[in-house]
Motif scaffolding. Structure first.
Motif, PDB file in Angstrom:
ATOM      1  N   ARG A   1      11.840 -31.863   1.789  1.00 50.19           N
ATOM      2  CA  ARG A   1      13.109 -32.548   2.054  1.00 50.19           C
ATOM      3  C   ARG A   1      13.765 -33.055   0.782  1.00 50.19           C
ATOM      4  O   ARG A   1      14.772 -33.736   0.838  1.00 50.19           O
ATOM      5  CB  ARG A   1      12.883 -33.729   3.010  1.00 50.19           C
TER       6      ARG A   1
ATOM      7  N   ARG B   1      17.240 -37.338   6.635  1.00 48.37           N
ATOM      8  CA  ARG B   1      16.486 -36.886   5.482  1.00 48.37           C
ATOM      9  C   ARG B   1      15.068 -37.462   5.451  1.00 48.37           C
ATOM     10  O   ARG B   1      14.332 -37.231   4.507  1.00 48.37           O
ATOM     11  CB  ARG B   1      17.230 -37.263   4.200  1.00 48.37           C
TER      12      ARG B   1
ATOM     13  N   MET C   1       9.634 -39.237   0.403  1.00 48.50           N
ATOM     14  CA  MET C   1      10.287 -38.007   0.829  1.00 48.50           C
ATOM     15  C   MET C   1       9.272 -36.886   0.820  1.00 48.50           C
ATOM     16  O   MET C   1       8.528 -36.716  -0.149  1.00 48.50           O
ATOM     17  CB  MET C   1      11.428 -37.648  -0.125  1.00 48.50           C
TER      18      MET C   1
END
Length: 311
Positions: free
Chosen positions: A55, A113, A51
């Motif tokens: 985010r 995401r 990630m």
């Protein structure tokens, strides 16, 4: 112990620890809902994608992710994120009786995401070569896409953005890979115009041993081997393996985690591979500027239109 076995052992250990935490959450709160997102990945024993720090806010600072069909089922429970999803669900149940989103459903719900690269990496994490690590199939992904299409058509609404992104990228998703880092390496080389190497190419050594190369350009006998956390403790075996592969005329390029993650490091790695292709082919190889994966997915044939990738 082999690399897939080490990975499976690590994922299973995380599953068991997390499953007991989930059971404790249910006992404490009385909330029984399917687990989703990162929680589903832990319960299905799938490696989590990277990630980007920007985010990670919001849901990714919570301990548990649950999926609900509408906002009326949300609750305010510390450490719990409620993911609203009113589209068809694919669910699985583990040996502890814990329900969670399965395979393609988890990937789609995480799509907004993740970066395009990590979205492909996550999809490929469901499609491992090792049956013990394999969680889904290309056909199951396509079936789920059709389910989502039917649902949006019946409700006369636009397709979920994450689903659209994954479908656009899906021509680049490859079946039967072994690890997330191998997926990342292949995608980097593809973005720089080198094409995506063959995964798990079978080589028979003189002593009768069969080895499967992480990645390779077989026509030029160039092997790309990834050094990662699951190679620790087997360095001697890796060195012997490389020596035997090289004795068969292969050029071995080793890649580490530090070769990925920044434009500079990825460009330097791509240049190393391009130099090897030049030495083996005798032809000059020019690197392109890194092509965005969403653009590359429109023309997947470009990933394979290289002389050293010909059948």
């Amino acid at each position: 112990m082999s690399k897939p076995s080490l990975l499976l052992e690590a994922l299973h250990g995380e599953h068991e620890t997390f499953a007991h935490e989930c059971l404790a959450l249910q006992a404490r709160t009385g909330i029984i809902a399917p687990f989703a997102l990162r929680s589903a990945l832990k319960l299905e024993e799938v490696a989590a994608p990277y990630m980007h720090p920007s985010r990670r806010e919001g849901v990714f600072v919570r301990d548990f992710d649950l999926v609900v069909t509408d906002r009326n089922h949300r609750s305010h429970v510390q450490g719990v994120n409620f993911c609203e999803w009113d589209m068809p669900l694919l669910l699985a149940v583990d040996e502890h009786g814990l329900s969670f989103t399965h395979g393609p459903c988890t990937v789609v719900t995480m799509a907004q995401r993740l970066s395009p690269r990590e979205l492909i990496v996550l999809a490929e994490s469901m499609l491992r070569r090792d049956p013990a690590l394999r969680r889904s199939s290309i056909d199951e992904f396509l079936m789920y896409f059709d389910m989502l299409d039917d649902c949006t058509e019946r409700r006369n609404r636009r397709a979920f953005r994450g689903s659209k992104t994954l479908r656009k990228l899906f021509p680049l998703v490859r079946d039967n890979t072994d690890s997330p880092q191998e997926s990342r390496v292949g995608l980097v080389l593809m973005q720089y115009g080198l094409g995506r190497p063959v995964v798990n190419y079978r080589v028979l050594l003189p002593n009768g041993r069969v080895v499967y190369l992480d990645m390779s350009f077989p026509l030029l006998k160039i092997a790309i081997e990834y050094d990662g956390v699951f190679h620790l403790g087997q360095q001697l075996d890796d060195e012997l393996r490389q020596m035997m592969i090289e004795e068969e005329g292969w050029l071995v390029i080793r890649v580490r985690g530090t070769d990925l993650g920044s434009v500079e490091s990825e460009q330097a790695f791509a240049r190393r591979v391009a130099d090897a292709v030049e030495r083996r082919s005798g032809e000059q190889v020019l690197l392109s500027d890194p092509m965005p994966l969403l653009e590359l997915a429109k023309y997947p044939e470009l990933s394979y239109d290289r002389p050293w990738l010909a059948a």
